[in-house]
Design an enzyme around this catalytic site. Structure first.
Site, PDB file in Angstrom:
ATOM      1  N   CYS A 115       0.813  -1.223   0.000  1.00 25.76           N
ATOM      2  CA  CYS A 115       0.000   0.000   0.000  1.00 25.76           C
ATOM      3  C   CYS A 115       0.847   1.275   0.000  1.00 25.76           C
ATOM      4  CB  CYS A 115      -0.953   0.003   1.188  1.00 25.76           C
ATOM      5  SG  CYS A 115      -2.127  -1.375   1.168  1.00 25.76           S
ATOM      6  N   HIS A 252      -3.246   7.351   1.640  1.00 21.94           N
ATOM      7  CA  HIS A 252      -3.649   6.019   1.195  1.00 21.94           C
ATOM      8  C   HIS A 252      -5.027   5.733   1.768  1.00 21.94           C
ATOM      9  CE1 HIS A 252      -3.959   1.817   0.560  1.00 21.94           C
ATOM     10  NE2 HIS A 252      -3.714   1.488   1.804  1.00 21.94           N
ATOM     11  N   ASN A 282      -9.958  -0.092  -0.544  1.00 28.49           N
ATOM     12  CA  ASN A 282      -8.501  -0.017  -0.478  1.00 28.49           C
ATOM     13  C   ASN A 282      -7.937  -0.592  -1.775  1.00 28.49           C
ATOM     14  OD1 ASN A 282      -5.762  -0.370  -0.006  1.00 28.49           O
ATOM     15  ND2 ASN A 282      -6.016  -1.116   2.084  1.00 28.49           N
TER      16      ASN A 282
END
Length: 325
Positions: A115, A252, A282
């Site tokens: 990520c 993020h 996500n």
């Protein structure tokens, strides 16, 4: 003292067509739309079609970013692609994007920091531009996380989605101060002691399979707020600005509660935080460039704005970048 900085001159994104609302999981999991929204902020996400790959998504995002910049593929020297879901073990998925967009020279490689991948890719591209190894670069984040989700694990499968985003960077001569356009500072870290908090239980040299994503959500949350705050403050200090000078946080998009808690610690109001998690879930390395592209297209981000990008992912790996748009 005059200096070369890497400035963002174009941005684009691409999302698969299939929208997966929270309600779709209710048919086969002990979960609900309310449970997912209240704990994560996610309302829906996109899943790639069976014949859609990470390179496909990334190529379309890259083409959109190039169109936004007005720069031709042949004028790009470098592609740095962040992904944890590559098309193949090798070659680098970046080389497939290179071919798809019609870029016949230069060089392309992948970066894998889960990520935090887009932050790591941006840092690498910035360093190569500042060193003179490239004048124009494409930085792409693209993921098909739906391929590595265990659909029986409600703790993880409801969190992730597929998508891609890209930015075009160009070397720009500046005065070398905090008023410059471009990347003003970077700050990246990793700590392998925490690698088992977020990982995939497969791999070429271990199981010879792709494996499935596994996560200790409570521990990741605990580390995330502390580490994101520290790296954000470090990047702000390196840029020689104050937190109050930040116009937008572009984080993020992992969990709304993490994003909210980090903004609060930095003293930045939530209405200055770019949020797309509710629609995308996500998307790992794609989440920051996706958010950048949407924020520019809807008129939020404007020339001269100071942006703080920050992310944490498996590794654990984390980092921040301060940019003047």
């Amino acid at each position: 003292m005059r200096a070369i900085r890497a400035a963002i001159v174009g941005v684009g994104h691409f999302l698969p067509r299939r929208v997966v609302p929270n309600s779709e999981f209710e048919s086969f999991l002990d979960t609900s739309d309310h449970w997912i929204k209240t704990r994560t902020g996610i309302e829906s996400r996109r899943f790639a079609a069976d014949d859609e790959t990470t390179a496909d998504l990334g190529s379309k995002a890259a083409i959109n970013a190039l169109s936004d910049s007005g720069i031709e593929p042949g004028d790009i020297d470098l592609i740095v692609m962040a992904t944890s879901t590559p098309d193949n073990t090798f070659p680098a998925t970046a080389t497939k994007v290179q071919s798809e967009i019609g870029m016949k020279s230069g060089y392309a490689f992948d970066v894998q920091a889960v990520c935090a991948g887009f932050i790591y890719a941006l840092v690498n591209a910035n360093a190569l531009i500042r060193s003179g190894e490239a004048k124009r670069a494409l930085v792409v984040g693209s993921e098909t996380f739906s391929r590595i989700l265990d659909m029986s694990d409600r703790r993880t499968c409801v969190l992730f989605g597929d998508g891609a985003g890209a930015v075009v960077l160009e070397a720009t001569e500046t005065e070398g101060g905090p008023a410059d356009r471009g990347i003003l500072s970077t700050d990246i870290h990793s700590d392998g002691r925490y690698r088992d908090l977020l990982y995939v239980d497969g791999g070429v040299s271990t199981t010879r399979t792709a494996g499935y994503l596994r996560m200790d959500g409570k521990e990741v949350f605990r580390h995330a707020v502390k580490k994101l705050n520290a790296t954000a403050q470090a990047a702000i200090d390196k840029a020689k600005i104050r937190a109050g000078s930040i116009d937008w946080i572009v984080p993020h998009q992992a969990n709304y509660r993490i994003i909210s808690a980090t903004a609060k610690k930095l003293g930045i109001p939530e209405d200055q935080v770019i949020l797309t998690i509710q629609r995308h879930g996500n998307t790992s390395a794609a989440s920051i460039p996706l958010a950048l592209s949407e924020a520019k297209s809807n008129g939020k981000i404007k020339a001269g704005d100071v942006l703080l990008l920050m992310a944490i992912g498996g590794g654990l790996s984390w980092g921040s970048v301060v940019i003047r748009w």
